[in-house]
Write an enzyme that holds these catalytic residues in place. Structure first.
Site, mmCIF file in Angstrom:
data_model
loop_
_atom_site.group_PDB
_atom_site.id
_atom_site.type_symbol
_atom_site.label_atom_id
_atom_site.label_comp_id
_atom_site.label_asym_id
_atom_site.label_seq_id
_atom_site.Cartn_x
_atom_site.Cartn_y
_atom_site.Cartn_z
ATOM 1 N N GLY A 103 -0.571 -1.362 3.181
ATOM 2 C CA GLY A 103 -1.683 -2.021 2.510
ATOM 3 C C GLY A 103 -2.897 -1.150 2.332
ATOM 4 O O GLY A 103 -3.823 -1.520 1.627
ATOM 5 N N CYS A 104 -2.956 0.005 2.980
ATOM 6 C CA CYS A 104 -4.075 0.922 2.792
ATOM 7 C C CYS A 104 -3.796 1.780 1.562
ATOM 8 O O CYS A 104 -2.704 2.284 1.380
ATOM 9 C CB CYS A 104 -4.240 1.838 4.005
ATOM 10 S SG CYS A 104 -5.052 1.077 5.393
ATOM 11 N N ILE A 105 -4.833 1.952 0.745
ATOM 12 C CA ILE A 105 -4.660 2.782 -0.446
ATOM 13 C C ILE A 105 -5.294 4.145 -0.232
ATOM 14 O O ILE A 105 -6.040 4.373 0.660
ATOM 15 C CB ILE A 105 -5.253 2.112 -1.701
ATOM 16 C CG1 ILE A 105 -6.691 1.686 -1.444
ATOM 17 C CG2 ILE A 105 -4.394 0.950 -2.108
ATOM 18 C CD1 ILE A 105 -7.405 1.179 -2.664
#
Length: 105
Positions: A103-105
């Site tokens: 979920g981290c970009i």
């Protein structure tokens, strides 16, 4: 596969510099990784988050998101951004020697 050297130890990392083998991480590496991320010194609050990140990764196979960190680590979201200004979950994961959280970009 790329590598990085921390505390005189070469470790495998991914293309973004996240550890691919968290078992190779040691606490002395954290200070150097933090400095490279723009954090001058690790405080007890930093360590609280780092240890929480590692425990969550060990239990669930991924690091927590910022929202989960803020709700369950004992450190507020506001304080997380003060401790890890360039993105709490992503930066804390890197300092903690775990892969980038989903979920981290």
């Amino acid at each position: 596969m790329p590598t990085a050297t921390y505390a005189d130890t070469t470790v495998p990392v991914d293309d973004e510099g996240f550890f691919t083998d968290p078992d190779r991480w040691t606490e002395p590496m954290a200070g150097q990784i933090a400095r490279e991320a723009g954090i001058e010194a690790l405080t007890e609050q930093h360590w609280k988050v780092i240890r929480f990140m590692r425990a969550e990764y060990a239990a669930k196979g991924t690091g927590p998101t910022v929202r989960v960190l803020g709700k369950t680590s004992g450190v507020s979201v506001k304080e997380l951004y003060q401790l890890f200004p360039k993105g709490p979950a992503k930066t804390a994961a890197k300092v903690a020697g775990i892969p980038k959280p989903r979920g981290c970009i």
